[in-house]
Design a protein around this motif. Structure first.
Motif, PDB file in Angstrom:
ATOM      1  N   SER A 261     -16.466 -22.210  24.851  1.00 28.94           N
ATOM      2  CA  SER A 261     -17.339 -22.353  26.026  1.00 28.94           C
ATOM      3  C   SER A 261     -18.519 -23.279  25.759  1.00 28.94           C
ATOM      4  O   SER A 261     -19.502 -23.255  26.502  1.00 28.94           O
ATOM      5  N   TYR A 262     -18.428 -24.079  24.713  1.00 29.93           N
ATOM      6  CA  TYR A 262     -19.581 -24.873  24.291  1.00 29.93           C
ATOM      7  C   TYR A 262     -20.159 -25.722  25.425  1.00 29.93           C
ATOM      8  O   TYR A 262     -21.374 -25.720  25.644  1.00 29.93           O
ATOM      9  N   ALA A 263     -19.324 -26.444  26.146  1.00 31.46           N
ATOM     10  CA  ALA A 263     -19.830 -27.345  27.194  1.00 31.46           C
ATOM     11  C   ALA A 263     -20.593 -26.568  28.259  1.00 31.46           C
ATOM     12  O   ALA A 263     -21.679 -26.999  28.695  1.00 31.46           O
ATOM     13  N   GLN A 264     -20.056 -25.424  28.671  1.00 31.78           N
ATOM     14  CA  GLN A 264     -20.723 -24.616  29.694  1.00 31.78           C
ATOM     15  C   GLN A 264     -22.043 -24.043  29.163  1.00 31.78           C
ATOM     16  O   GLN A 264     -23.056 -24.045  29.866  1.00 31.78           O
ATOM     17  N   ILE A 265     -22.021 -23.535  27.933  1.00 28.30           N
ATOM     18  CA  ILE A 265     -23.240 -22.956  27.356  1.00 28.30           C
ATOM     19  C   ILE A 265     -24.309 -24.033  27.197  1.00 28.30           C
ATOM     20  O   ILE A 265     -25.483 -23.807  27.519  1.00 28.30           O
ATOM     21  N   GLU A 266     -23.922 -25.203  26.736  1.00 32.59           N
ATOM     22  CA  GLU A 266     -24.888 -26.288  26.546  1.00 32.59           C
ATOM     23  C   GLU A 266     -25.529 -26.669  27.887  1.00 32.59           C
ATOM     24  O   GLU A 266     -26.754 -26.830  27.976  1.00 32.59           O
ATOM     25  N   GLU A 267     -24.714 -26.781  28.927  1.00 30.48           N
ATOM     26  CA  GLU A 267     -25.250 -27.119  30.249  1.00 30.48           C
ATOM     27  C   GLU A 267     -26.172 -26.023  30.768  1.00 30.48           C
ATOM     28  O   GLU A 267     -27.266 -26.294  31.279  1.00 30.48           O
ATOM     29  N   GLN A 268     -25.754 -24.773  30.623  1.00 33.63           N
ATOM     30  CA  GLN A 268     -26.560 -23.658  31.100  1.00 33.63           C
ATOM     31  C   GLN A 268     -27.837 -23.501  30.280  1.00 33.63           C
ATOM     32  O   GLN A 268     -28.870 -23.085  30.804  1.00 33.63           O
ATOM     33  N   LEU A 269     -27.782 -23.854  29.024  1.00 37.47           N
ATOM     34  CA  LEU A 269     -28.970 -23.821  28.177  1.00 37.47           C
ATOM     35  C   LEU A 269     -29.999 -24.829  28.700  1.00 37.47           C
ATOM     36  O   LEU A 269     -31.204 -24.551  28.706  1.00 37.47           O
ATOM     37  N   ALA A 270     -29.528 -25.978  29.170  1.00 38.13           N
ATOM     38  CA  ALA A 270     -30.433 -26.976  29.737  1.00 38.13           C
ATOM     39  C   ALA A 270     -31.126 -26.431  30.988  1.00 38.13           C
ATOM     40  O   ALA A 270     -32.313 -26.683  31.214  1.00 38.13           O
ATOM     41  N   TYR A 271     -30.398 -25.652  31.791  1.00 36.26           N
ATOM     42  CA  TYR A 271     -30.979 -25.035  32.995  1.00 36.26           C
ATOM     43  C   TYR A 271     -31.815 -23.792  32.662  1.00 36.26           C
ATOM     44  O   TYR A 271     -32.649 -23.377  33.451  1.00 36.26           O
ATOM     45  N   GLY A 272     -31.524 -23.170  31.535  1.00 36.73           N
ATOM     46  CA  GLY A 272     -32.241 -21.966  31.153  1.00 36.73           C
ATOM     47  C   GLY A 272     -31.619 -20.680  31.644  1.00 36.73           C
ATOM     48  O   GLY A 272     -32.188 -19.602  31.483  1.00 36.73           O
ATOM     49  N   GLU A 273     -30.425 -20.767  32.219  1.00 40.18           N
ATOM     50  CA  GLU A 273     -29.721 -19.576  32.707  1.00 40.18           C
ATOM     51  C   GLU A 273     -28.258 -19.909  32.970  1.00 40.18           C
ATOM     52  O   GLU A 273     -27.890 -21.070  33.097  1.00 40.18           O
ATOM     53  N   GLY A 274     -27.446 -18.861  33.032  1.00 40.37           N
ATOM     54  CA  GLY A 274     -26.036 -19.053  33.344  1.00 40.37           C
ATOM     55  C   GLY A 274     -25.171 -17.951  32.759  1.00 40.37           C
ATOM     56  O   GLY A 274     -25.576 -17.242  31.834  1.00 40.37           O
ATOM     57  N   GLU A 275     -23.995 -17.798  33.327  1.00 39.56           N
ATOM     58  CA  GLU A 275     -23.078 -16.721  32.931  1.00 39.56           C
ATOM     59  C   GLU A 275     -22.625 -16.845  31.476  1.00 39.56           C
ATOM     60  O   GLU A 275     -22.601 -15.849  30.747  1.00 39.56           O
ATOM     61  N   HIS A 276     -22.239 -18.031  31.062  1.00 37.33           N
ATOM     62  CA  HIS A 276     -21.757 -18.207  29.686  1.00 37.33           C
ATOM     63  C   HIS A 276     -22.882 -17.996  28.682  1.00 37.33           C
ATOM     64  O   HIS A 276     -22.683 -17.382  27.625  1.00 37.33           O
ATOM     65  N   LEU A 277     -24.056 -18.498  29.012  1.00 36.09           N
ATOM     66  CA  LEU A 277     -25.226 -18.317  28.151  1.00 36.09           C
ATOM     67  C   LEU A 277     -25.550 -16.827  28.007  1.00 36.09           C
ATOM     68  O   LEU A 277     -25.751 -16.330  26.900  1.00 36.09           O
ATOM     69  N   ASN A 278     -25.566 -16.107  29.126  1.00 40.45           N
ATOM     70  CA  ASN A 278     -25.831 -14.669  29.075  1.00 40.45           C
ATOM     71  C   ASN A 278     -24.741 -13.914  28.328  1.00 40.45           C
ATOM     72  O   ASN A 278     -25.031 -12.977  27.585  1.00 40.45           O
ATOM     73  N   ALA A 279     -23.490 -14.319  28.518  1.00 41.74           N
ATOM     74  CA  ALA A 279     -22.382 -13.653  27.812  1.00 41.74           C
ATOM     75  C   ALA A 279     -22.520 -13.838  26.303  1.00 41.74           C
ATOM     76  O   ALA A 279     -22.329 -12.887  25.535  1.00 41.74           O
ATOM     77  N   MET A 280     -22.873 -15.051  25.877  1.00 38.92           N
ATOM     78  CA  MET A 280     -23.057 -15.297  24.442  1.00 38.92           C
ATOM     79  C   MET A 280     -24.159 -14.397  23.886  1.00 38.92           C
ATOM     80  O   MET A 280     -23.987 -13.762  22.846  1.00 38.92           O
ATOM     81  N   LEU A 281     -25.281 -14.337  24.584  1.00 38.53           N
ATOM     82  CA  LEU A 281     -26.394 -13.511  24.109  1.00 38.53           C
ATOM     83  C   LEU A 281     -26.037 -12.030  24.118  1.00 38.53           C
ATOM     84  O   LEU A 281     -26.427 -11.283  23.221  1.00 38.53           O
ATOM     85  N   GLN A 282     -25.289 -11.608  25.114  1.00 39.85           N
ATOM     86  CA  GLN A 282     -24.840 -10.211  25.160  1.00 39.85           C
ATOM     87  C   GLN A 282     -23.916  -9.908  23.987  1.00 39.85           C
ATOM     88  O   GLN A 282     -24.042  -8.868  23.337  1.00 39.85           O
ATOM     89  N   LEU A 283     -22.983 -10.813  23.692  1.00 38.87           N
ATOM     90  CA  LEU A 283     -22.089 -10.626  22.553  1.00 38.87           C
ATOM     91  C   LEU A 283     -22.858 -10.550  21.237  1.00 38.87           C
ATOM     92  O   LEU A 283     -22.426  -9.894  20.294  1.00 38.87           O
ATOM     93  N   MET A 284     -23.999 -11.210  21.199  1.00 40.49           N
ATOM     94  CA  MET A 284     -24.820 -11.202  19.990  1.00 40.49           C
ATOM     95  C   MET A 284     -25.768 -10.000  19.949  1.00 40.49           C
ATOM     96  O   MET A 284     -26.584  -9.880  19.039  1.00 40.49           O
ATOM     97  N   GLY A 285     -25.677  -9.130  20.961  1.00 37.81           N
ATOM     98  CA  GLY A 285     -26.454  -7.891  20.954  1.00 37.81           C
ATOM     99  C   GLY A 285     -27.831  -7.989  21.568  1.00 37.81           C
ATOM    100  O   GLY A 285     -28.676  -7.119  21.333  1.00 37.81           O
ATOM    101  N   CYS A 286     -28.081  -8.996  22.372  1.00 38.43           N
ATOM    102  CA  CYS A 286     -29.383  -9.170  23.001  1.00 38.43           C
ATOM    103  C   CYS A 286     -29.367  -8.507  24.386  1.00 38.43           C
ATOM    104  O   CYS A 286     -28.585  -8.900  25.258  1.00 38.43           O
ATOM    105  N   ALA A 287     -30.226  -7.507  24.572  1.00 39.18           N
ATOM    106  CA  ALA A 287     -30.300  -6.788  25.839  1.00 39.18           C
ATOM    107  C   ALA A 287     -30.824  -7.701  26.943  1.00 39.18           C
ATOM    108  O   ALA A 287     -31.582  -8.647  26.690  1.00 39.18           O
ATOM    109  N   ALA A 288     -30.434  -7.413  28.185  1.00 38.05           N
ATOM    110  CA  ALA A 288     -30.777  -8.252  29.329  1.00 38.05           C
ATOM    111  C   ALA A 288     -32.276  -8.499  29.454  1.00 38.05           C
ATOM    112  O   ALA A 288     -32.710  -9.619  29.729  1.00 38.05           O
ATOM    113  N   GLU A 289     -33.081  -7.461  29.234  1.00 36.24           N
ATOM    114  CA  GLU A 289     -34.533  -7.618  29.388  1.00 36.24           C
ATOM    115  C   GLU A 289     -35.155  -8.463  28.274  1.00 36.24           C
ATOM    116  O   GLU A 289     -36.271  -8.963  28.416  1.00 36.24           O
TER     117      GLU A 289
END
Length: 166
Positions: A90-118
């Motif tokens: 999902s690199y391309a999607q995460i990179e794009e969403q990282l530029a925007y500061g939000e997105g489903e793939h970015l949130n999914a990656m952080l969730q998989l890494m154990g980072c709570a939503a808040e």
């Protein structure tokens, strides 16, 4: 035929011996059993230690699993490997969403890494700053997609340390 049977029996005995490794040996790997919790076997059979051990033995006599436990224990126990695969795919999607500061793939990656939503906004802010520095490096453009994904994975892993510290 007999030779194959003997080899299969020896492999099974070797795997069973590694699965039942004494606690002292597990301490050498920071409490991990590398044959069960690391390597290709753990990725394929995350909830079945014996199957993971046998798979690691069959694949390469367990050398990848032991190397994983020795060099990068954080990738053991399956979830780190799954997250790394997700980031690579999902690199391309995460990179794009990282530029925007939000997105489903970015949130999914952080969730998989154990980072709570808040805690994600702070992790995303740190990740954006740190990854922008990576992208500004002179050699970044020459990296292939897998190398960029690896860089993103480790940068994100560093960014989420704030999640568990809170």
């Amino acid at each position: 035929m007999t030779r194959k049977l003997i080899l299969a029996a020896a492999g099974t005995l070797l795997a069973a011996n590694m699965v039942a490794a004494p606690a002292a040996k597990a301490e050498a790997f920071n409490g991990l059993n590398p044959w069960q919790q690391c390597g290709i076997g753990a990725m394929i059979f995350p909830n079945h230690g014996l199957a993971a051990a046998i798979s690691n033995i069959i694949w390469d006599l367990g050398t990848t699993a032991v190397t994983s436990a020795t060099v990068s224990a954080e990738t053991c126990e399956g979830s780190g490997q799954f997250t790394a695969i997700f980031v690579t795919e999902s690199y391309a999607q995460i990179e794009e969403q990282l530029a925007y500061g939000e997105g489903e793939h970015l949130n999914a990656m952080l969730q998989l890494m154990g980072c709570a939503a808040e805690q994600r906004p702070a992790a995303i802010a740190k990740l954006r700053t740190d990854y922008a520095q990576n992208m500004a490096a002179a050699d970044f453009a020459a990296k292939d997609q897998a190398q960029k994904a690896e860089s993103l994975y480790y940068t994100a892993a560093d960014a989420v340390t704030a999640c568990s510290a809170s």
